[in-house]
Design an enzyme around this catalytic site. Structure first.
Site, short mmCIF file in Angstrom:
data_model
loop_
_atom_site.label_atom_id
_atom_site.label_comp_id
_atom_site.label_asym_id
_atom_site.label_seq_id
_atom_site.Cartn_x
_atom_site.Cartn_y
_atom_site.Cartn_z
N LYS A 197 -1.29 -2.05 3.07
CA LYS A 197 -2.13 -1.53 3.94
C LYS A 197 -2.40 -1.74 5.38
O LYS A 197 -1.56 -2.69 6.01
CB LYS A 197 -3.88 -1.53 2.95
CG LYS A 197 -3.55 -0.71 1.76
CD LYS A 197 -5.03 -0.84 1.38
CE LYS A 197 -4.86 -0.39 -0.52
NZ LYS A 197 -6.40 -0.35 -1.03
N TYR A 256 -4.04 9.91 -2.87
CA TYR A 256 -5.12 9.34 -3.42
C TYR A 256 -5.64 10.42 -4.23
O TYR A 256 -7.21 10.27 -4.06
CB TYR A 256 -5.61 8.37 -2.43
CG TYR A 256 -5.56 7.10 -1.97
CD1 TYR A 256 -5.90 6.24 -2.37
CD2 TYR A 256 -5.17 6.87 -0.70
CE1 TYR A 256 -5.84 5.16 -2.49
CE2 TYR A 256 -4.38 5.61 -0.05
CZ TYR A 256 -5.49 4.82 -1.22
OH TYR A 256 -4.87 3.99 -1.05
N ASN A 268 -8.63 -4.29 1.35
CA ASN A 268 -7.88 -5.59 -0.11
C ASN A 268 -6.39 -5.51 1.17
O ASN A 268 -6.29 -6.11 -0.28
CB ASN A 268 -7.93 -5.43 -0.58
CG ASN A 268 -7.65 -3.28 -1.54
OD1 ASN A 268 -7.01 -2.94 -0.84
ND2 ASN A 268 -7.94 -3.35 -2.72
N HIS A 278 -1.52 -1.84 -2.32
CA HIS A 278 -1.76 -1.27 -3.00
C HIS A 278 -1.11 -1.32 -3.59
O HIS A 278 0.67 -1.68 -3.39
CB HIS A 278 -2.48 0.21 -2.54
CG HIS A 278 -1.81 0.99 -3.54
ND1 HIS A 278 -2.64 1.83 -4.50
CD2 HIS A 278 -0.50 1.67 -4.02
CE1 HIS A 278 -1.72 2.35 -5.77
NE2 HIS A 278 -0.35 3.29 -5.15
N GLU A 328 4.30 7.65 -7.14
CA GLU A 328 4.28 6.93 -6.28
C GLU A 328 5.69 6.94 -4.47
O GLU A 328 5.57 7.05 -3.36
CB GLU A 328 3.41 5.78 -6.03
CG GLU A 328 1.81 6.05 -6.22
CD GLU A 328 0.56 4.43 -6.40
OE1 GLU A 328 -0.16 5.16 -6.40
OE2 GLU A 328 1.68 3.71 -6.91
#
Length: 150
Positions: free
Chosen positions: A9, A49, A112, A115, A126
């Site tokens: 990310k 998302y 974080n 992904h 995805e």
């Protein structure tokens, strides 16, 4: 062989952790079959998302993931989906085990680092969002016989 989608990310890219993340997965024996650095637009972010649409954090999630470049990749290997999830650690870095990617580098649930697909079905969806058919490279590594029994 199984495949999964992984994305470093914007916080991971900005902190220079792309190489570290790839290295961990390659050292585990997983094969990198696709990799690209891109800046996600709002449309792709919303499709990625989609399962979170309508939740209170959806707009912030989309705003964050479009705030800087990401490194998108496809990894291949046996049980790659579940193993990658274990290597990433819990979504909330404070709950991630030491030694996992998030346990080592994660700061906040909204920052974080990485992904990874949560199922084979999610991985297929995805991968299809981020990569065209011709972008996944089929090749044999010389070390595969040392990683996998035939």
């Amino acid at each position: 062989m199984d495949r999964t989608f992984v994305m470093v990310k914007p916080d991971g890219v900005q902190r220079g952790l792309v190489g570290e993340v790839i290295t961990r997965f390659e050292r585990r024996g997983f094969k990198l079959v696709a990799l690209k650095l891109l800046w996600i637009d709002r449309g792709l972010a919303e499709r990625h998302y989609e399962e979170h649409r309508g939740k209170p954090f959806f707009d912030e999630l989309v705003r964050y993931i479009t705030s800087g470049p990401v490194a998108a990749m496809v990894l291949e290997g046996r049980e790659v989906v579940t193993t990658v999830r274990e290597m990433m650690g819990a979504t909330q870095p404070a709950k991630a085990l030491p030694g996992t990617i998030r346990g080592t580098y994660g700061i906040d649930v909204g920052r974080n680092i990485v992904h990874g697909s949560d199922s084979a079905a999610s991985a297929a969806r995805e991968i299809g969002l981020f990569f065209a058919d011709g972008e996944l490279i089929e090749y044999e590594r010389a070390l595969d016989p040392w990683i996998y029994e035939r």
